[in-house]
Design a protein around this motif. Sequence first.
Motif, PDB file in Angstrom:
ATOM      1  N   LYS A 172       0.865  -1.192   0.000  1.00 49.45           N
ATOM      2  CA  LYS A 172       0.000   0.000   0.000  1.00 49.45           C
ATOM      3  C   LYS A 172       0.899   1.239   0.000  1.00 49.45           C
ATOM      4  O   LYS A 172       1.874   1.308   0.758  1.00 49.45           O
ATOM      5  CB  LYS A 172      -0.899  -0.015   1.243  1.00 49.45           C
ATOM      6  N   GLY A 220      -0.542   8.704   0.522  1.00 43.33           N
ATOM      7  CA  GLY A 220      -0.734   9.896  -0.297  1.00 43.33           C
ATOM      8  C   GLY A 220       0.548  10.616  -0.681  1.00 43.33           C
ATOM      9  O   GLY A 220       0.718  11.013  -1.842  1.00 43.33           O
ATOM     10  N   TRP A 244       3.833   1.579   2.623  1.00 45.28           N
ATOM     11  CA  TRP A 244       4.877   2.546   2.256  1.00 45.28           C
ATOM     12  C   TRP A 244       4.417   3.969   2.527  1.00 45.28           C
ATOM     13  O   TRP A 244       3.359   4.386   2.074  1.00 45.28           O
ATOM     14  CB  TRP A 244       5.246   2.386   0.780  1.00 45.28           C
ATOM     15  N   VAL A 283       7.931   8.366   6.120  1.00 46.36           N
ATOM     16  CA  VAL A 283       8.840   8.397   7.266  1.00 46.36           C
ATOM     17  C   VAL A 283       9.534   7.030   7.366  1.00 46.36           C
ATOM     18  O   VAL A 283       9.013   6.046   6.853  1.00 46.36           O
ATOM     19  CB  VAL A 283       8.087   8.711   8.585  1.00 46.36           C
ATOM     20  N   ASP A 312       5.876  11.375  17.275  1.00 43.20           N
ATOM     21  CA  ASP A 312       5.530  12.137  16.080  1.00 43.20           C
ATOM     22  C   ASP A 312       6.715  13.040  15.695  1.00 43.20           C
ATOM     23  O   ASP A 312       7.173  13.845  16.504  1.00 43.20           O
ATOM     24  CB  ASP A 312       4.297  12.989  16.420  1.00 43.20           C
ATOM     25  N   PRO A 313       7.212  12.912  14.442  1.00 42.78           N
ATOM     26  CA  PRO A 313       8.362  13.745  14.036  1.00 42.78           C
ATOM     27  C   PRO A 313       8.040  15.241  14.010  1.00 42.78           C
ATOM     28  O   PRO A 313       8.951  16.058  13.899  1.00 42.78           O
ATOM     29  CB  PRO A 313       8.705  13.229  12.637  1.00 42.78           C
ATOM     30  N   LYS A 314       6.756  15.589  14.111  1.00 38.41           N
ATOM     31  CA  LYS A 314       6.429  17.025  14.184  1.00 38.41           C
ATOM     32  C   LYS A 314       6.694  17.549  15.593  1.00 38.41           C
ATOM     33  O   LYS A 314       6.777  18.747  15.824  1.00 38.41           O
ATOM     34  CB  LYS A 314       4.965  17.255  13.799  1.00 38.41           C
TER      35      LYS A 314
HETATM   36  P1  ADP Z   1       0.328   8.114   4.365  1.00 38.98           P
HETATM   37  O1  ADP Z   1      -0.172   9.240   3.534  1.00 38.98           O
HETATM   38  O2  ADP Z   1       1.531   7.459   3.794  1.00 38.98           O
HETATM   39  O3  ADP Z   1      -0.753   7.156   4.731  1.00 38.98           O
HETATM   40  P2  ADP Z   1       0.131   9.407   6.958  1.00 38.98           P
HETATM   41  O4  ADP Z   1       0.190  10.876   6.810  1.00 38.98           O
HETATM   42  O5  ADP Z   1      -1.186   8.772   7.139  1.00 38.98           O
HETATM   43  O6  ADP Z   1       0.887   8.770   5.700  1.00 38.98           O
HETATM   44  O7  ADP Z   1       1.085   8.926   8.156  1.00 38.98           O
HETATM   45  C1  ADP Z   1       2.461   9.261   8.148  1.00 38.98           C
HETATM   46  C2  ADP Z   1       2.693  10.530   8.956  1.00 38.98           C
HETATM   47  O8  ADP Z   1       2.395  10.278  10.317  1.00 38.98           O
HETATM   48  C3  ADP Z   1       4.133  10.981   8.988  1.00 38.98           C
HETATM   49  O9  ADP Z   1       4.406  11.830   7.909  1.00 38.98           O
HETATM   50  C4  ADP Z   1       4.245  11.703  10.331  1.00 38.98           C
HETATM   51  O10 ADP Z   1       4.168  13.095  10.148  1.00 38.98           O
HETATM   52  C5  ADP Z   1       3.036  11.262  11.127  1.00 38.98           C
HETATM   53  N1  ADP Z   1       3.355  10.646  12.418  1.00 38.98           N
HETATM   54  C6  ADP Z   1       2.797  10.949  13.606  1.00 38.98           C
HETATM   55  N2  ADP Z   1       3.260  10.181  14.587  1.00 38.98           N
HETATM   56  C7  ADP Z   1       4.164   9.362  14.032  1.00 38.98           C
HETATM   57  C8  ADP Z   1       5.015   8.320  14.547  1.00 38.98           C
HETATM   58  N3  ADP Z   1       5.002   7.972  15.821  1.00 38.98           N
HETATM   59  N4  ADP Z   1       5.824   7.693  13.684  1.00 38.98           N
HETATM   60  C9  ADP Z   1       5.831   8.026  12.370  1.00 38.98           C
HETATM   61  N5  ADP Z   1       5.070   8.980  11.822  1.00 38.98           N
HETATM   62  C10 ADP Z   1       4.233   9.649  12.640  1.00 38.98           C
END
Ligand code: ADP
Length: 438
Positions: free
Chosen positions: A8, A11, A207, A210, A217-219
């Motif tokens: 998978k 976005g 996929w 991060v 959370d990297p933010k």
């Molecule tokens: P996708 O579009 O690939 O489904 P998401 O936006 O749903 O991705 O999830 C990935 C995002 O989740 C990352 O870009 C990151 O900003 C956020 N995130 C929040 N907490 C975490 C965490 N503990 N580990 C990794 N990413 C996290």
Amino acid sequence: MEEIIVAKFGGTSLADSKQFKKVKEIVLADERRRYIVPSAPGKRYKKDHKVTDLLYMCYQLASHKLNFDEVYGIIEKRFHDICNDLKLEIDIGEILSEIKEKIRAGESRDYVASRGEYINGILLSEYLGFEFVDAKDLILFDEKGHFDWEGTNKKVKELLGSISTAVIPGFYGAKPNGEIVTFSRGGSDITGAIIARGVDSILYENWTDVPGFLMVDPKIVDNPKPIETITYKELRELSYMGAPVLHAESIFPVREAGIPINIRNTNSIEDPGTTIVNDLSPIANVGTITGIAGKKDFTVIAIEKTLMNQEKDFYRKLITVLETNDITIEHMPSSIDSVSLIIPSAQLNSKLDKIIEEIRIYCKPDSIDTYPNMALIAVVGRGMIRTKGISAKVFTALANEGINVRMITQGSSELNIIIGVENDDLEKGIAAIYRAFN
Ligand code: ADP
Ligand code: ASP
Ligand code: MG
């Protein structure tokens, strides 16, 4: 039996033609990657928009009979750019104008929201040379809009059994009458898990942007440590408590079948990412924590009544008030003469005053107070079980930051500690706990 991997792509992994190229490289690098589940194009940069959000807005404008050309134009450009850059032989103009007509004609909210995945699926299948299989024919919901697990599993086996490589759009399916139904936001993860289960894959790859599931959370913290292995249960706790990396509901289909999940970084193929393993696997992080997540905006309803624990019907009455107001309780810490209800504020909306009055009438408390704006931090890890000193470390870290702890609960499994703090202290609190363990 031939080994199958379901992959998978989120976005951001399919946000533009540059990302499509990376995805193709990944898919073609391993011929076991036979079934691919795409999301709608996500953000290319921080201030960009997700196609799904743009679609929701088009629906909203159209449902008020307002012109949505401007917003739809942004979507059209995104898809035209991908097609042109990749030289895809698809009449994208035709697809886009057909959908626009349907939005104008009053199609449902779910239908409109699902079109980002639908179109991206068509583009990706053309680009990979894989067959396009519409999720409406595979992911089945019943008349009431509930997911039909058995029907879907049968359909996936039947249909994909005769197709060697396919792209199946994430996020949606259909009712028996063809009406489109979406999962909740981030639901392409669920589609991927369902397909992985249906085709008996050996691995479900997720996929994203991060290097795997990170400790926080990297933010909130710069470059947090990736988690190498995590159990389904730990991951569920963290996803539920606000880490959106993998939709909390995507765990069930694969856990039952024992299919491992691997979260990988589309932008860095070499990273091994995070592997989600069986709850009984050896504990990776003995004596420490696995991760921290948090959610804002809870309301506490604090109720006091002397000797409440001797009143046999006290709790039943209290829960009845909430049940009949359609409210779910997140936590309910209690002591001899008091109990606190922790409820997501969004559920209470304008009902709070009514609920308090009803508790007064039905439960006759000595006092009842409410505190809005509470955030919950979840410190999660199997390695904490029967380990001394973890809580001391967590609470010292918070105290040193001057953060006031308003509530503490620990699940009986000792898998998590939940801490209530002020909304404004959430990020600071998570960062402090992270530092204490790194
Ligand atoms: P996708 O579009 O690939 O489904 P998401 O936006 O749903 O991705 O999830 C990935 C995002 O989740 C990352 O870009 C990151 O900003 C956020 N995130 C929040 N907490 C975490 C965490 N503990 N580990 C990794 N990413 C996290
Ligand atoms: N595109 C949908 C959303 O933004 C589903 C997903 O990305 O998984 O929520
Ligand atoms: Mg997601």
